[in-house]
Design an enzyme around this catalytic site. Structure first.
Site, short mmCIF file in Angstrom:
data_model
loop_
_atom_site.label_atom_id
_atom_site.label_comp_id
_atom_site.label_asym_id
_atom_site.label_seq_id
_atom_site.Cartn_x
_atom_site.Cartn_y
_atom_site.Cartn_z
N LYS A 168 44.50 37.59 36.12
CA LYS A 168 43.98 38.78 36.86
C LYS A 168 43.04 39.14 37.47
CE LYS A 168 42.19 42.11 35.23
NZ LYS A 168 41.35 43.31 35.08
N THR B 68 32.86 41.85 33.70
CA THR B 68 33.59 41.37 32.58
C THR B 68 32.75 40.48 31.85
OG1 THR B 68 35.71 41.40 33.56
CG2 THR B 68 35.55 40.15 31.81
#
Ligand code: URA
Length: 435
Positions: A80, A119
């Site tokens: 993703k 992230t």
């Protein structure tokens, strides 16, 4: 081939051939193309565009400028990508949830960019964990655990690394063609069979409107499909932070609360399920997106996704007991104070970019490349759109390294919330599906 001819052709409205773009990308990686030529190329693309075929060719060329991983695993290789937002920690839930459903997820991710969190910075808030790993380690962790969230090493899409740095200083970041090729060259170098894209729209995103996000989503989906990777995009809301926290360790805490079911954040859960459902359908692990959603929900509910998360943390150097002991393991800021609203009322709008910039100013992001970040600072318990706020119901809790730091961001943070007399509806989480 000649860089001058490629650039002059582009300037006159003739997109280069696939062969010419492959030559140019190799020249970017090897240094045969100069900084001046790379800057002129980027500007010509910004002004004249590459067209859909040129976009696919540039993506392939930049992907192939370095190593492209290939896999021989007993399940589909999926991933993703999010275009970035505030409080967007879905990757930390989704990678292990997909792995728990039988997918393999070599998730090459980024660090914070501008006002948006990264992230890798979030994951590295976990003591001992490091995302800069070799290609061999990425292979091993992906094969053994099912997912690995890591940084791109120097061998991945080197042409993009060089072009991105040059775009950054030549006012040429802002091109759908260049953004598309940049994002996808790195992702597709991971050897993916399916990719789901989370294209964010709203005040906390780079694309402020759904129309802008749709333009990018269509370009990304068509280009990735053209380059041979099954891809789908969801346009999702970023008119408020996704999680109730923004800041590295604070977001990890919220992920753990959701993964372990101690305090589930509904938006995080629902978006993980929506993106995961699409990804499993793309990878053939579910009959369709709805079936995929059921499978992801089960992986979250049974605790299997939490288990995989724990295995990944340990494999990347973090504590082996992180899932059980995370409250003791995460760093905490020394100052914690409520952000009081100027008056009683309902939150009607949030300037997500301003919240993200305040987190950066607190030390939770980088002002310039190479800055050290403080993983413990940020915002928690952020009031969402439609929520009632008052002196007893604060807008957020500010976690800071010092009282002075908290003072410095106070006014900007208060101004980021619009307070009205009457409640408004929460915006939808998913606006559109593309592909
Ligand atoms: N992220 C990337 O990797 N590249 C861009 O051009 C923009 C965002």
């Amino acid at each position: 081939m000649d860089a001058r001819a490629i650039i002059a052709g582009l300037r006159q409205g003739r997109p280069p051939s696939a062969e010419a773009l492959a030559w140019f990308a190799d020249g970017l990686a090897s240094g045969a193309v100069s900084d001046a030529q790379a800057g002129a190329f980027a500007m010509a693309v910004c002004l004249k565009g590459l067209g859909p075929a040129g976009r696919v060719a540039l993506t392939r060329a930049m992907r192939d400028s370095g190593a492209v991983l290939d896999w021989d695993l007993p399940g589909p290789v999926l991933d993703k990508h999010s275009t970035g937002g505030v409080g967007d920690c879905v990757s930390l839930l989704l990678a292990p949830a997909l792995a728990a459903c039988g997918a393999f997820v070599p998730m090459i991710s980024g660090r914070g960019l501008g006002h948006t969190g990264g992230t890798l910075d979030k994951l590295e808030a976990i003591p001992g964990l490091r995302c800069d790993v070799t290609a061999e380690r990425l292979r091993k962790v992906t094969a053994d655990v099912g997912c690995a969230i890591v940084a791109a090493n120097a061998g991945i899409a080197p042409a993009d690394k060089r072009l991105y740095a040059i775009r950054d200083v030549t006012g040429t970041v802002d091109s759908i063609d260049l953004i598309t090729a940049s994002i996808l060259s790195k992702k597709l170098a991971a050897g993916l069979e399916g990719l789901v894209l989370d294209v964010k729209a709203g005040s906390g995103a780079f694309m402020k409107t759904v129309d802008e996000a749709r333009t990018l989503a269509v370009a990304l989906v068509e280009t990735a499909q053209g380059a041979g990777c099954m891809t789908r995009a969801l346009i999702t809301d970023m008119s408020q932070p996704l999680a109730a926290a923004a800041g590295n360790a604070l977001e990890v805490a919220e992920v753990l609360e959701t993964l372990t079911g101690t305090s589930v954040n509904a938006a995080l859960w629902d978006l993980t399920v929506a993106l995961g459902g699409e990804a499993l359908a793309l990878g053939g692990l579910a009959a369709d997106a709805e079936d995929g959603e059921h499978r992801i929900t089960e992986a979250l509910e049974t605790g299997r996704a939490a288990e995989v998360f724990g295995e990944m943390v340990a494999a990347l150097g973090g504590p082996v007991d992180f899932v059980e002991r995370w409250p003791d393991r995460l760093p905490a800021a020394p100052v914690m104070r409520p952000l009081t609203p100027p008056r009683r009322g309902f939150v009607t709008a949030i300037d997500g970019e301003a919240l993200g910039l305040a987190v950066v100013a607190l030390g939770g992001g980088r002002q310039r490349e190479g800055d050290r970040i403080n993983p413990s600072v940020g915002l928690a318990d952020i009031a969402g759109i439609g929520e009632h706020v008052s002196p007893d119901l604060p807008l957020a809790m500010v976690h800071a390294a010092s009282e002075a730091d908290a003072d410095r961001v106070q006014a900007a943070l208060v101004a980021a919330f619009t307070i009205g007399e009457t409640p408004v509806d929460d915006p939808p989480l998913v606006w559109e599906r593309i592909g």
